[in-house]
Design an enzyme around this catalytic site. Sequence first.
Site, PDB file in Angstrom:
ATOM      1  N   LYS A  94      80.812  50.164 118.276  1.00  0.00           N
ATOM      2  CA  LYS A  94      82.077  50.021 119.014  1.00  0.00           C
ATOM      3  C   LYS A  94      82.647  51.373 119.448  1.00  0.00           C
ATOM      4  CE  LYS A  94      82.427  45.471 118.693  1.00  0.00           C
ATOM      5  NZ  LYS A  94      82.418  44.566 119.848  1.00  0.00           N
ATOM      6  N   GLU A 116      92.303  44.359 120.737  1.00  0.00           N
ATOM      7  CA  GLU A 116      92.111  43.190 119.887  1.00  0.00           C
ATOM      8  C   GLU A 116      90.957  43.516 118.940  1.00  0.00           C
ATOM      9  OE1 GLU A 116      90.533  43.611 122.740  1.00  0.00           O
ATOM     10  OE2 GLU A 116      88.517  43.337 121.931  1.00  0.00           O
ATOM     11  N   SER A 384      73.699  46.851 114.759  1.00  0.00           N
ATOM     12  CA  SER A 384      74.956  47.217 115.426  1.00  0.00           C
ATOM     13  C   SER A 384      76.012  47.813 114.497  1.00  0.00           C
ATOM     14  CB  SER A 384      75.528  45.983 116.134  1.00  0.00           C
ATOM     15  OG  SER A 384      75.665  44.909 115.227  1.00  0.00           O
TER      16      SER A 384
HETATM   17  C1  LIG Z   1      78.993  45.405 113.799  1.00  0.00           C
HETATM   18  C2  LIG Z   1      79.223  44.478 114.938  1.00  0.00           C
HETATM   19  N1  LIG Z   1      78.170  44.014 115.624  1.00  0.00           N
HETATM   20  C3  LIG Z   1      78.322  43.168 116.654  1.00  0.00           C
HETATM   21  C4  LIG Z   1      79.578  42.736 117.045  1.00  0.00           C
HETATM   22  C5  LIG Z   1      79.677  41.762 118.179  1.00  0.00           C
HETATM   23  O1  LIG Z   1      80.220  42.319 119.321  1.00  0.00           O
HETATM   24  P1  LIG Z   1      79.349  42.607 120.602  1.00  0.00           P
HETATM   25  O2  LIG Z   1      78.613  41.352 120.917  1.00  0.00           O
HETATM   26  O3  LIG Z   1      80.345  42.981 121.622  1.00  0.00           O
HETATM   27  O4  LIG Z   1      78.405  43.730 120.289  1.00  0.00           O
HETATM   28  C6  LIG Z   1      80.720  43.201 116.374  1.00  0.00           C
HETATM   29  C7  LIG Z   1      82.063  42.776 116.767  1.00  0.00           C
HETATM   30  O5  LIG Z   1      83.037  43.045 116.155  1.00  0.00           O
HETATM   31  C8  LIG Z   1      80.529  44.103 115.296  1.00  0.00           C
HETATM   32  O6  LIG Z   1      81.563  44.581 114.593  1.00  0.00           O
END
Ligand SMILES: Cc1ncc(COP(=O)(O)O)c(C=O)c1O
Length: 402
Positions: A94, A116, A384
């Site tokens: 993020k 948000e 992620s």
């Molecule tokens: C660690 C992590 N991975 C994935 C996501 C999913 O979001 P996005 O699909 O925008 O990557 C989030 C959302 O808060 C997250 O905190």
Amino acid sequence: MNKKSTYDQPDSRGHFGKFGGKYIPETLIPAVEELERVYLEAQTDKDFQAEFQRLLREYSGRPTPLYHARRISRELGFDVYLKREDLNHTGAHKINNTLGQILLARRMGKTRIVAETGAGQHGVATATAAACFDLPCVVYMGDVDIQRQRLNVFRMKLLGAEVRAVHSGSKTLKDAVNEAIRDWVANVESTHYLIGSVVGPHPYPMIVRDFQAVIGEEVKEQFPTFSLGKTDPDWLVACVGGGSNSIGLFHPYLDTDVKMVGVEAAGLGINTNQHAATINCGSYGILHGSASYLLQTREGQVVLPHSISAGLDYPGVGPEHSHLKDSGRVKYVAVTDDDAINAFNWLCEKEGILPALESAHALSFLRQEDNGIKSGDTVVVCLSGRGDKDVETVATIMEQKS
Ligand SMILES: Cc1ncc(COP(=O)(O)O)c(C=O)c1O
């Protein structure tokens, strides 16, 4: 920022095929038009680019490593490489987007930030960037998410942000977005709405994607250094909430023949009404300013989603993903809460890495018998985020099961 590819979306009005656009109140039109103009200027401004790159490098710790996960590879019979977005400052992808958007906010002369958050990772990343640039910051968060992501709520407060609890609807991400938009409408002169995923009205899905494309761009440089005799991996796999980490990984590869899989949250199962598998089970509709697939009733009422993972617990999805689904370029599957938890434990035990529950959905796809991955294939998975924020949730579930 991202290199130009032959893939050329969205069009000048922010449409990805029949998806996207800007369905917003009149009062917000000047704000999104200014954002688009300032963003397009910034793309060719060397000073802006140099500062963005400096922040990614010095502040966030990029490039993040691409790690060959040998133990799980041996078990699975194909080679898994983890793109370690969990090693970013604040613990998830993020921050890539928040650093870019905070620079845009400053360029527009905005003096206040609203955001948000679901899992709290975007809230933490925004509070971090706002602290770094000395801007007051308000983060809206659903009450349910506040309970399940207490660690991140405390982190945001430590970083000087005000966390406003949202008690309406399902008290999760959708409702937090509604409140953030309301605040933005009321304070649009002074305030930048720092959206955390590739959702919302044009130009947000494009801007957030471009800031997150650093994930795939780095993989393009890192993967060939493993000397496998291949330029590109065979597969890219990432979880899909709003869709930012996945599009960040996929985007630089869209004009190649690399296979791509987006993994949604199947919650208690896609045959129940307790899931967040928007692309797999949704229909065309408009939510939070753009057209996309959406979980809704026949009458157009948004259906409350469910996922164990707060970051995937959203009834919409970025418009570009809906387009990529319809065009057949990306395959979208869904993984249940239980399978995600099993994958969470699996990665902890096998590789010594605690993944975020969101990322555990992507990992779980690797273990599905019918996933189509062949022995000897190479797979890059976007890790992620890190799982520290989810330890309490997993502990509670494990206690209930024992
Ligand atoms: C660690 C992590 N991975 C994935 C996501 C999913 O979001 P996005 O699909 O925008 O990557 C989030 C959302 O808060 C997250 O905190």
